[in-house]
Scaffold this active site. Structure first.
Site, PDB file in Angstrom:
ATOM      1  N   HIS A  96      -5.699  10.876   2.674  1.00 42.11           N
ATOM      2  CA  HIS A  96      -4.527  11.585   3.056  1.00 42.11           C
ATOM      3  C   HIS A  96      -3.584  10.683   2.484  1.00 42.11           C
ATOM      4  CE1 HIS A  96      -4.506  10.003   7.294  1.00 42.11           C
ATOM      5  NE2 HIS A  96      -3.561   9.452   7.654  1.00 42.11           N
ATOM      6  N   ASP A 128     -11.103  12.118   5.000  1.00 40.13           N
ATOM      7  CA  ASP A 128     -10.690  11.491   4.627  1.00 40.13           C
ATOM      8  C   ASP A 128     -11.323  10.281   3.454  1.00 40.13           C
ATOM      9  OD1 ASP A 128      -7.338  10.965   4.444  1.00 40.13           O
ATOM     10  OD2 ASP A 128      -7.807  11.353   6.831  1.00 40.13           O
ATOM     11  N   SER A 215      -3.257   4.003   8.845  1.00 42.96           N
ATOM     12  CA  SER A 215      -4.211   4.907   8.331  1.00 42.96           C
ATOM     13  C   SER A 215      -4.428   3.935   7.150  1.00 42.96           C
ATOM     14  CB  SER A 215      -3.512   5.941   7.655  1.00 42.96           C
ATOM     15  OG  SER A 215      -3.350   6.961   8.836  1.00 42.96           O
TER      16      SER A 215
END
Length: 366
Positions: A96, A128, A215
């Protein structure tokens, strides 16, 4: 974003937290890649173990910045984190973080950071994970550990570009709060996800702070090995963060290294089908082609003078009747190739010479 648990707390449902969704110790081999640990990194003259791990690891932690061009032709920028696992430029991050990117830039953590163009060579977006390639040599690396060896209460360290703050990455510490969580993450931008939801299993829960921008960064054990990939946190809950267990990602990382996706031609545009009504509105002579909604600033098409509202009718002498035609032609062309592109601009045909770049995302249209 909210978290709620089932009766057994076996399943956690949360919204995706990542800045990519906002605008903005000696030689040791990696179990998955065989990469050497950051060559030449020097531990500080202190007995503080966290500082030693950070000193060893920090050169291999990178900032991942993604330029985004929406289907409506609007531009934006996402910021996340990654880490280098092989000295020739293999970088691991979250899918993402690079989703929807028209340009991916990897920057090192040095005071004067080196910047590299990156492209996706593999991974597993359903879970992911994205594996990137940059053109580098003798880069510092971080080894992959074994998440199966993790125990409750074990100390861990998270490193990442939290909140996209200036001055380099942020270091946070905590413990392993839970193991083997199953987490559902909502992501409206994930086109390969069922109901726009990813399900992660065997997830590590930690109280180390994981914020927007973290992230894709590493969750480390006290030996300086990656045991998880920081992926999600909760804006409304304290001391709850989640990381994808590294054991679950190793096969996809190895597959991307062994069989990387080949680079293909890329112009840096967002396109849409040319409808009869749109053709009449634009005043084009052609009734078919790929309508240019927008161009990525500084991209190949932008540099060649392509404009929003142009209709691409041919590339490299091959006719373009649909967006699919355009994608098919570009898939057969190599980055660095200069090709003539004929566009219909308000009823006039204009020929542009476009030097193609490498497509950042394999699933991305032209």
């Amino acid at each position: 974003m909210k978290i709620r648990s089932s009766a057994t707390f076996a399943l956690v449902v949360l919204g995706l937290v990542a800045s990519a969704c906002t605008i903005q110790a000696g030689q040791q081999s990696s179990p998955a890649t065989g990469a050497p640990l950051s060559a030449g990194s020097t531990a500080p003259s202190t007995d503080e173990p966290v500082a030693q791990v950070v000193s060893q690891t920090l050169p291999a932690v990178v900032n991942v910045t993604t330029d985004i061009l929406t289907p409506q032709g609007q531009t934006g920028e996402g910021v996340g984190t990654g880490f280098i696992v092989r000295s020739d430029g293999i970088v691991v991050t979250n899918c993402h973080v690079v989703e929807g990117g028209t340009k991916i830039t990897v920057s090192t953590a040095a005071k004067d950071p080196q910047k590299y163009d990156a492209r996706v060579i593999g991974g597993d977006c359903q879970h992911d994970l994205a594996v990137l390639k940059i053109d580098g040599n003798n880069l510092p690396t971080v080894p992959l550990g074994d998440s199966a060896d993790m125990v409750l209460g074990q100390r861990v360290i998270a490193i990442g570009y939290a909140l996209a703050l200036q001055g380099g990455p942020t270091v946070t510490t905590g413990i392993v709060s839970a193991l083997d969580r199953t987490v559902q993450v909502q992501d409206p931008n994930c086109t390969v996800c069922k109901n726009f939801s990813r399900t992660y299993s065997s997830v590590i829960q930690t109280d180390a702070a994981i914020n927007h921008g973290n992230s894709g960064g590493p969750l480390l054990n006290m030996e300086g090995q990656v045991v998880g990939i920081n992926s999600a946190g909760d804006d409304n809950a304290q001391n709850i963060g989640f990381a994808i267990a590294i054991d679950a990602a190793k096969d996809a990382i190895d597959q991307a290294i062994a069989s990387p996706l080949a680079p293909t031609g890329y112009m840096g545009i967002t396109t849409a089908p040319l409808t009869p009504g749109l053709a009449q509105q634009l005043g084009t002579v052609t009734q078919s082609g790929a309508y240019v909604v927008g161009t990525n600033k500084g991209g190949p098409a932008d540099k060649a003078g392509m404009k929003s509202g142009d209709v691409i009718v041919s590339v490299d002498g091959k006719s373009v009747a649909t967006v699919d035609d355009l994608e098919s032609i570009l898939n057969g062309l190599q980055p660095g190739t200069s090709v003539p592109v004929v566009v219909d601009r308000g009823g006039q045909q204009v020929t542009l010479n476009v030097t193609l770049a490498a497509r950042p995302l394999p699933s991305q249209l032209p």
